[in-house]
Design an enzyme around this catalytic site. Sequence first.
Site, PDB file in Angstrom:
ATOM      1  N   ASP A 113      18.365 -10.197 -21.076  1.00 58.61           N
ATOM      2  CA  ASP A 113      19.585 -10.185 -21.893  1.00 58.61           C
ATOM      3  C   ASP A 113      19.558  -8.903 -22.707  1.00 58.61           C
ATOM      4  O   ASP A 113      18.605  -8.662 -23.465  1.00 58.61           O
ATOM      5  CB  ASP A 113      19.618 -11.388 -22.846  1.00 58.61           C
ATOM      6  CG  ASP A 113      19.854 -12.692 -22.097  1.00 58.61           C
ATOM      7  OD1 ASP A 113      20.515 -12.651 -21.045  1.00 58.61           O
ATOM      8  OD2 ASP A 113      19.378 -13.736 -22.561  1.00 58.61           O
ATOM      9  N   ASP A 121      28.105 -21.199 -18.665  1.00 59.05           N
ATOM     10  CA  ASP A 121      27.410 -21.658 -19.870  1.00 59.05           C
ATOM     11  C   ASP A 121      28.090 -22.950 -20.301  1.00 59.05           C
ATOM     12  O   ASP A 121      29.299 -22.953 -20.558  1.00 59.05           O
ATOM     13  CB  ASP A 121      27.530 -20.633 -21.001  1.00 59.05           C
ATOM     14  CG  ASP A 121      26.913 -19.284 -20.626  1.00 59.05           C
ATOM     15  OD1 ASP A 121      25.964 -19.270 -19.833  1.00 59.05           O
ATOM     16  OD2 ASP A 121      27.396 -18.252 -21.139  1.00 59.05           O
TER      17      ASP A 121
END
Length: 251
Positions: free
Chosen positions: A11, A130
Amino acid sequence: MLTKRIVPCLDIKNGRTVKGVNFVDLRDAGDPVELAKQYADLGADELVFLDISATQEKRKTMHDMVLKVAEQVNIPFTVGGGISSIEDVDDLLHCGADKVSINSSAVKRPDLINELSDKFGSQCVVVAIDAKEIEGEWFVHLAGGTIPTDIKLFDWAKEVEQRGAGEILFTSMNHDGTKAGFANKALAKLSDLLNIPIIASGGAGTIQHFADTFIEGKADAALAASVFHFGEIPILELKEELKKQGIPIRL
């Protein structure tokens, strides 16, 4: 039987690898180019590189970093963050990415999945989802988990497959960064519902968690970040243990 895949996730925020808990409280985890090379050398099967603030900051993924990472690795490499057009994908593939991951842009304009699949092939298109479990129902969230929607996980996953996605990267926001195990019930349900591979994300804390997500969660790949970034689970040791448990894995 297809081998299961171990996938470190980088990330990226402001050019650095970061990791948080439940999508917040980010801390620095190192240089993404160095980490990418290290993981490729240590036996990772694939890498995922997500520019986590690109969508919120309404900008494109950092192409120069993608180029540098691509130069260092010899394993498949997925890039996501701020991708919303055929041109964006074309640019990233030219920089060396093998696949792209789309999330918020796919929800906002589902035809994008069809367009990318038609142009580049479904094997190139990963749709990241998500989702958060709220009172027994899983709901899709956008923009790095910051925007809730009323879209149900399993309905959206089925539509994504029908539109031509080659793979789904499912992150449980409830499990993300908790190191308490993956969302195996939801993963198993996704696996039963769909015919495309599912990458499990969110909750890796022990080697057994990986084994459980392959066996109970029926996941095709398991993605993790902090347990790899901070040296808590060495990839080779993880793979050797999975092999011992009879899980098909590439050593």
